[in-house]
Design a protein around this motif. Structure first.
Motif, mmCIF file in Angstrom:
data_model
loop_
_atom_site.group_PDB
_atom_site.id
_atom_site.type_symbol
_atom_site.label_atom_id
_atom_site.label_comp_id
_atom_site.label_asym_id
_atom_site.label_seq_id
_atom_site.Cartn_x
_atom_site.Cartn_y
_atom_site.Cartn_z
ATOM 1 N N ALA A 1 -12.827 9.525 -0.781
ATOM 2 C CA ALA A 1 -11.589 9.408 -0.405
ATOM 3 C C ALA A 1 -10.838 8.530 -1.374
ATOM 4 C CB ALA A 1 -11.810 8.568 0.869
ATOM 5 N N SER A 2 -10.023 9.330 -2.129
ATOM 6 C CA SER A 2 -9.498 8.928 -3.384
ATOM 7 C C SER A 2 -8.178 9.642 -3.733
ATOM 8 C CB SER A 2 -10.376 8.965 -4.507
ATOM 9 O OG SER A 2 -9.924 8.595 -5.739
ATOM 10 N N ASP B 1 -13.316 3.793 -0.451
ATOM 11 C CA ASP B 1 -12.415 3.374 0.707
ATOM 12 C C ASP B 1 -11.127 3.325 0.166
ATOM 13 O OD1 ASP B 1 -11.095 1.645 2.279
ATOM 14 O OD2 ASP B 1 -13.187 0.853 2.874
ATOM 15 N N PHE B 2 -10.253 4.317 0.654
ATOM 16 C CA PHE B 2 -8.968 4.461 0.284
ATOM 17 C C PHE B 2 -7.985 3.254 0.303
ATOM 18 C CE2 PHE B 2 -4.699 6.416 0.672
ATOM 19 C CZ PHE B 2 -4.538 7.144 -0.511
ATOM 20 N N ARG B 3 -8.443 2.221 1.151
ATOM 21 C CA ARG B 3 -7.675 0.979 1.434
ATOM 22 C C ARG B 3 -7.585 0.152 -0.152
ATOM 23 N NH1 ARG B 3 -10.553 -2.091 6.061
ATOM 24 N NH2 ARG B 3 -12.329 -1.308 4.548
ATOM 25 N N PHE B 4 -8.527 0.493 -0.676
ATOM 26 C CA PHE B 4 -8.576 -0.381 -2.106
ATOM 27 C C PHE B 4 -7.728 0.406 -3.051
ATOM 28 C CE2 PHE B 4 -10.235 -2.480 -5.747
ATOM 29 C CZ PHE B 4 -10.375 -3.785 -5.381
ATOM 30 N N ILE B 5 -6.706 0.144 -3.394
ATOM 31 C CA ILE B 5 -5.756 0.726 -4.404
ATOM 32 C C ILE B 5 -5.801 2.580 -4.205
ATOM 33 C CG2 ILE B 5 -4.889 0.740 -6.672
ATOM 34 C CD1 ILE B 5 -6.545 -1.819 -7.266
ATOM 35 N N GLY B 6 -5.899 2.882 -3.092
ATOM 36 C CA GLY B 6 -5.818 4.160 -3.130
ATOM 37 C C GLY B 6 -7.123 4.875 -3.005
ATOM 38 N N GLY B 7 -8.206 3.893 -2.878
ATOM 39 C CA GLY B 7 -9.425 4.954 -3.734
ATOM 40 C C GLY B 7 -9.655 5.188 -5.083
ATOM 41 N N SER B 8 -8.892 4.796 -5.885
ATOM 42 C CA SER B 8 -8.645 5.070 -7.252
ATOM 43 C C SER B 8 -9.974 4.831 -8.005
ATOM 44 C CB SER B 8 -7.409 4.679 -7.863
ATOM 45 O OG SER B 8 -7.455 3.333 -8.015
ATOM 46 N N MET B 9 -10.150 5.683 -9.092
ATOM 47 C CA MET B 9 -11.263 5.420 -9.804
ATOM 48 C C MET B 9 -11.019 4.839 -11.219
ATOM 49 S SD MET B 9 -14.006 8.571 -10.935
ATOM 50 C CE MET B 9 -12.924 9.506 -11.840
ATOM 51 N N GLY B 10 -11.649 3.700 -11.177
ATOM 52 C CA GLY B 10 -11.265 2.976 -12.429
ATOM 53 C C GLY B 10 -12.818 2.881 -13.391
ATOM 54 N N SER B 11 -12.929 1.864 -14.294
ATOM 55 C CA SER B 11 -14.011 1.910 -14.995
ATOM 56 C C SER B 11 -15.048 1.487 -13.890
ATOM 57 C CB SER B 11 -14.128 1.032 -16.187
ATOM 58 O OG SER B 11 -13.431 -0.155 -15.762
ATOM 59 N N LYS C 1 -9.168 -9.505 -1.572
ATOM 60 C CA LYS C 1 -8.947 -10.537 -0.497
ATOM 61 C C LYS C 1 -8.469 -9.778 0.811
ATOM 62 C CE LYS C 1 -6.122 -14.464 0.912
ATOM 63 N NZ LYS C 1 -5.042 -15.246 0.460
ATOM 64 N N GLU C 2 -7.693 -8.474 0.432
ATOM 65 C CA GLU C 2 -7.072 -7.957 1.678
ATOM 66 C C GLU C 2 -8.358 -7.020 2.367
ATOM 67 O OE1 GLU C 2 -3.708 -6.665 4.091
ATOM 68 O OE2 GLU C 2 -4.099 -8.342 2.776
ATOM 69 N N THR C 3 -9.261 -6.439 1.607
ATOM 70 C CA THR C 3 -9.994 -5.585 2.262
ATOM 71 C C THR C 3 -11.564 -5.977 2.574
ATOM 72 O OG1 THR C 3 -10.640 -4.482 0.185
ATOM 73 C CG2 THR C 3 -8.849 -3.430 0.926
ATOM 74 N N GLY C 4 -11.783 -7.152 1.579
ATOM 75 C CA GLY C 4 -13.073 -7.846 1.616
ATOM 76 C C GLY C 4 -14.097 -7.005 0.784
ATOM 77 N N LEU C 5 -13.566 -5.952 -0.280
ATOM 78 C CA LEU C 5 -14.349 -5.447 -1.133
ATOM 79 C C LEU C 5 -14.195 -5.978 -2.287
ATOM 80 C CD1 LEU C 5 -13.308 -1.665 0.494
ATOM 81 C CD2 LEU C 5 -15.475 -3.107 1.082
ATOM 82 N N THR C 6 -15.192 -5.501 -3.207
ATOM 83 C CA THR C 6 -15.016 -6.038 -4.575
ATOM 84 C C THR C 6 -14.345 -4.749 -5.210
ATOM 85 O OG1 THR C 6 -17.390 -5.044 -5.010
ATOM 86 C CG2 THR C 6 -17.090 -7.417 -4.426
ATOM 87 N N GLU C 7 -14.561 -3.591 -4.930
ATOM 88 C CA GLU C 7 -13.983 -2.339 -5.729
ATOM 89 C C GLU C 7 -13.679 -1.146 -4.612
ATOM 90 O OE1 GLU C 7 -12.651 -0.587 -7.672
ATOM 91 O OE2 GLU C 7 -12.292 -1.823 -9.393
ATOM 92 N N ALA C 8 -13.254 0.010 -4.893
ATOM 93 C CA ALA C 8 -12.991 1.056 -4.135
ATOM 94 C C ALA C 8 -14.200 1.879 -3.492
ATOM 95 C CB ALA C 8 -11.848 1.945 -5.036
ATOM 96 N N ILE C 9 -15.371 1.383 -4.022
ATOM 97 C CA ILE C 9 -16.644 2.192 -3.516
ATOM 98 C C ILE C 9 -17.666 1.094 -3.220
ATOM 99 C CG2 ILE C 9 -17.552 2.557 -5.860
ATOM 100 C CD1 ILE C 9 -18.429 5.447 -4.684
ATOM 101 N N GLN C 10 -18.532 1.226 -2.215
ATOM 102 C CA GLN C 10 -19.714 0.700 -2.011
ATOM 103 C C GLN C 10 -20.842 1.529 -2.230
ATOM 104 O OE1 GLN C 10 -19.336 -2.067 1.575
ATOM 105 N NE2 GLN C 10 -17.813 -0.421 2.307
ATOM 106 N N THR C 11 -21.749 1.238 -2.856
ATOM 107 C CA THR C 11 -22.998 1.929 -3.383
ATOM 108 C C THR C 11 -24.099 1.272 -2.846
ATOM 109 O OG1 THR C 11 -23.086 1.212 -5.418
ATOM 110 C CG2 THR C 11 -21.854 3.158 -5.036
ATOM 111 N N GLY C 12 -25.101 1.972 -2.522
ATOM 112 C CA GLY C 12 -26.501 1.322 -2.349
ATOM 113 C C GLY C 12 -27.423 2.523 -1.783
#
Length: 252
Positions: A127-128, A92-102, A66-77
């Protein structure tokens, strides 16, 4: 004198020995240990109970979505850079520090596989803070999964991958796809590391010099290739693609 039988031995020792239950053991030792056993009579002030109030992981995800308008910490395409078809991922570091989950790991892996199938050059902007601790070992597995996909892309298919290290790039991202690019570009003054300064100092009991984990001193040690300001990235990457045989669609 005849040797005592087992029964006689037990009788001499006071009868059969039974295994003490937990309560019996504590009674023999004087009961449960109390503070007075160590300190004698004293005024005991119990410390305040520590309560961890970290919100559930799913709630954190919902908040950052909700805060960033992103679904996850990376956008791909896929898209075009000066007319050259490319596959791109931007963290995007704004999404939970750009952390890498599944999910981040799966999106990057699918991006690489798509680029492999379409024979596209690949760009990943990193950026993570590293692997997402809330997902434990599952997040660490993403490092190997992405690296395997890159092996097929780079070694088997001989395609071209540019990694861009924005600030900060640390942890499992640095230790995997962040530093696996055919060309690794860093932004000026970017903080790039595996472990942070505080962690290194506390673990190894050494002092890490200020600024030693920034792009400029790391460049001197050969950690990556050029340092490119953001304003010049588009031009430099276009030239790198053309040098490696990737041209605009309308190129004759």
């Amino acid at each position: 004198m005849e040797e005592n039988k087992e029964g006689d031995k037990q009788e001499e020792l006071g009868g059969p020995m039974e295994e003490n239950k937990e309560g019996d053991k504590q009674e023999e030792l004087g009961g449960p240990m109390e503070e007075e056993d160590l300190f004698g009579e004293f005024e005991f002030e119990e410390e305040e109970e520590i309560v961890f109030e970290e919100e559930p992981y799913k709630d954190r995800l919902a908040f950052y979505q909700k805060e960033t308008g992103l679904t996850e910490a990376i956008q791909t395409g896929t898209g075009q850079l000066n007319g050259i078809p490319v596959a791109i991922g931007v963290m995007d570091f704004r999404f939970i520090g750009g952390s890498m989950g599944s999910v981040v790991g799966e999106k990057i892996t699918r991006l690489i596989e798509s680029a492999t199938n379409q024979f596209l050059p690949l760009i990943i902007v990193c950026a993570s803070g590293g692997a997402r601790m809330q997902e434990g070992g599952v997040s660490l597995i993403q490092m190997a999964k992405i690296s395997c996909a890159l092996y097929d892309y780079q070694v088997n298919k001989k395609l071209f991958y540019i990694s861009i290290l924005a600030s900060p790039t640390t942890g499992g991202v640095t230790a995997s796809f962040g530093t696996l690019g055919d060309i690794i570009i860093a932004e000026p003054d970017a903080y790039i590391a595996f472990a942070g300064k505080r962690v290194i100092e506390q673990t190894l009991n050494i002092t890490v010099p200020e600024g030693s984990q920034e792009a400029e001193p790391l460049f001197e040690k050969g950690i990556f290739d050029p340092i490119i300001p953001r304003d010049f990235l588009k031009h430099v990457i276009t030239e790198l693609f053309q040098f490696h045989g990737f041209f605009p669609l309308n190129h004759k």
